[in-house]
Design a protein around this motif. Structure first.
Motif, PDB file in Angstrom:
ATOM      1  N   VAL A   1       0.837  -1.206   0.000  1.00  0.00           N
ATOM      2  CA  VAL A   1       0.000   0.000   0.000  1.00  0.00           C
ATOM      3  C   VAL A   1       0.873   1.258   0.000  1.00  0.00           C
ATOM      4  O   VAL A   1       0.599   2.230  -0.716  1.00  0.00           O
ATOM      5  CB  VAL A   1      -0.974  -0.008   1.207  1.00  0.00           C
ATOM      6  N   LYS A   2       1.957   1.254   0.774  1.00  0.00           N
ATOM      7  CA  LYS A   2       2.871   2.403   0.810  1.00  0.00           C
ATOM      8  C   LYS A   2       3.521   2.645  -0.558  1.00  0.00           C
ATOM      9  O   LYS A   2       3.631   3.774  -1.020  1.00  0.00           O
ATOM     10  CB  LYS A   2       3.965   2.182   1.862  1.00  0.00           C
ATOM     11  N   VAL A   3       3.958   1.565  -1.211  1.00  0.00           N
ATOM     12  CA  VAL A   3       4.607   1.685  -2.520  1.00  0.00           C
ATOM     13  C   VAL A   3       3.616   2.198  -3.567  1.00  0.00           C
ATOM     14  O   VAL A   3       3.940   3.068  -4.383  1.00  0.00           O
ATOM     15  CB  VAL A   3       5.231   0.326  -2.940  1.00  0.00           C
ATOM     16  N   LEU A   4       2.388   1.676  -3.562  1.00  0.00           N
ATOM     17  CA  LEU A   4       1.365   2.154  -4.496  1.00  0.00           C
ATOM     18  C   LEU A   4       1.040   3.627  -4.266  1.00  0.00           C
ATOM     19  O   LEU A   4       0.875   4.403  -5.206  1.00  0.00           O
ATOM     20  CB  LEU A   4       0.103   1.302  -4.388  1.00  0.00           C
ATOM     21  N   PHE A   5       0.930   4.026  -2.996  1.00  0.00           N
ATOM     22  CA  PHE A   5       0.677   5.435  -2.685  1.00  0.00           C
ATOM     23  C   PHE A   5       1.822   6.311  -3.178  1.00  0.00           C
ATOM     24  O   PHE A   5       1.601   7.381  -3.752  1.00  0.00           O
ATOM     25  CB  PHE A   5       0.484   5.603  -1.174  1.00  0.00           C
TER      26      PHE A   5
ATOM     27  N   TRP B   1       4.034  10.276  -7.182  1.00  0.00           N
ATOM     28  CA  TRP B   1       4.987  10.677  -8.218  1.00  0.00           C
ATOM     29  C   TRP B   1       4.296  10.896  -9.559  1.00  0.00           C
ATOM     30  O   TRP B   1       4.666  11.806 -10.307  1.00  0.00           O
ATOM     31  CB  TRP B   1       6.107   9.635  -8.357  1.00  0.00           C
ATOM     32  N   LEU B   2       3.288  10.112  -9.870  1.00  0.00           N
ATOM     33  CA  LEU B   2       2.516  10.311 -11.093  1.00  0.00           C
ATOM     34  C   LEU B   2       1.803  11.658 -11.068  1.00  0.00           C
ATOM     35  O   LEU B   2       1.768  12.380 -12.063  1.00  0.00           O
ATOM     36  CB  LEU B   2       1.519   9.157 -11.260  1.00  0.00           C
ATOM     37  N   PHE B   3       1.246  12.006  -9.926  1.00  0.00           N
ATOM     38  CA  PHE B   3       0.581  13.301  -9.762  1.00  0.00           C
ATOM     39  C   PHE B   3       1.571  14.448  -9.931  1.00  0.00           C
ATOM     40  O   PHE B   3       1.298  15.436 -10.618  1.00  0.00           O
ATOM     41  CB  PHE B   3      -0.093  13.357  -8.384  1.00  0.00           C
ATOM     42  N   ILE B   4       2.735  14.348  -9.319  1.00  0.00           N
ATOM     43  CA  ILE B   4       3.764  15.397  -9.434  1.00  0.00           C
ATOM     44  C   ILE B   4       4.225  15.528 -10.884  1.00  0.00           C
ATOM     45  O   ILE B   4       4.409  16.639 -11.391  1.00  0.00           O
ATOM     46  CB  ILE B   4       4.951  15.088  -8.486  1.00  0.00           C
ATOM     47  N   ALA B   5       4.404  14.417 -11.592  1.00  0.00           N
ATOM     48  CA  ALA B   5       4.824  14.467 -13.003  1.00  0.00           C
ATOM     49  C   ALA B   5       3.768  15.157 -13.860  1.00  0.00           C
ATOM     50  O   ALA B   5       4.110  15.936 -14.763  1.00  0.00           O
ATOM     51  CB  ALA B   5       5.097  13.065 -13.523  1.00  0.00           C
ATOM     52  N   SER B   6       2.493  14.903 -13.598  1.00  0.00           N
ATOM     53  CA  SER B   6       1.447  15.575 -14.385  1.00  0.00           C
ATOM     54  C   SER B   6       1.407  17.074 -14.093  1.00  0.00           C
ATOM     55  O   SER B   6       1.174  17.878 -14.992  1.00  0.00           O
ATOM     56  CB  SER B   6       0.087  14.926 -14.131  1.00  0.00           C
TER      57      SER B   6
END
Length: 161
Positions: free
Chosen positions: A9-13, A18-23
Motif C-alpha cells: 500500500v505504501k509503494v502504491l501510494f 509521483w505520477l501526480f507530481i509528473a502531471s
C-alpha cells in the motif's frame, strides 16, 4: 494488516504521488513554454502559397485584422504585404506572431488568418482553448467575411478594409 500488505500500500501510494507530481510539472511546462505545433507534411505555417498572378485589389476586400474588443483594442496587423502580395497574420502570445495577444487563454501560436485566392480564412493551430467564429468553435480552416467576429480567448477580432 500484515506487514507485506502495508508495504505494498505504501509503494502504491508513493507511485501515485509521483505520477501526480509528473502531471503537474507537465502542465506547468506547457503553460510556460507552450505546446509544439506540428508541421503537417511540409506545410509552411508562416508563409502563404505564392499567388498565381497579381490581381487588382477588389473593393471591400479585407486589408487588415483588428482587435475590436479586449485589453488591446485598436491594435491591428496587415493582411496584404507591402508589394501587394497576400500575407499570413499569426495570432498568439508568442513574439513571432504579428498580432500578439496578452491573454491567459491564448496559446503561444493560437491561430492564423490567411488571405488566399478565394478570400480570407482562419485556421486554429491546435490551441488548447480553441478559436471561435461567430460563436462556433472551428476545427478546420474557415472562410471569413467582413461581418464575421472571431473570438480568441477573451479577445474579439474582425477583418477591416
Amino acid at each position: 494488516m500484515s506487514e507485506i500488505t502495508l508495504t505494498i500500500v505504501k509503494v502504491l501510494f508513493l507511485a501515485l504521488l509521483w505520477l501526480f507530481i509528473a502531471s503537474i510539472v507537465s502542465v506547468i511546462r506547457s503553460d510556460l513554454f507552450g505546446k509544439a505545433v506540428p508541421n503537417r507534411a511540409g506545410q509552411q505555417l508562416n508563409e502563404p502559397a505564392a499567388p498565381a498572378r497579381r490581381t487588382r485589389r477588389q473593393r471591400g476586400r479585407p486589408r487588415r485584422v483588428a482587435i475590436t474588443n479586449g485589453s488591446q483594442s485598436g491594435q491591428s496587423a496587415d493582411l496584404v504585404g507591402e508589394t501587394g502580395e497576400n500575407a499570413v497574420v499569426m495570432i498568439g502570445r508568442g513574439s513571432d506572431c504579428a498580432l500578439i495577444l496578452d491573454d491567459d487563454y491564448v496559446s503561444t501560436r493560437h491561430a492564423r488568418v490567411v488571405l488566399g485566392e478565394a478570400g480570407p480564412y482562419i485556421e486554429d493551430l491546435g490551441s488548447t482553448n480553441g478559436t471561435y467564429v461567430n460563436g462556433q468553435r472551428i476545427t478546420a480552416p474557415t472562410s471569413l467575411t467582413l461581418a464575421d467576429t472571431v473570438r480568441i480567448g477573451k479577445t474579439l477580432i474582425k477583418l477591416e478594409t
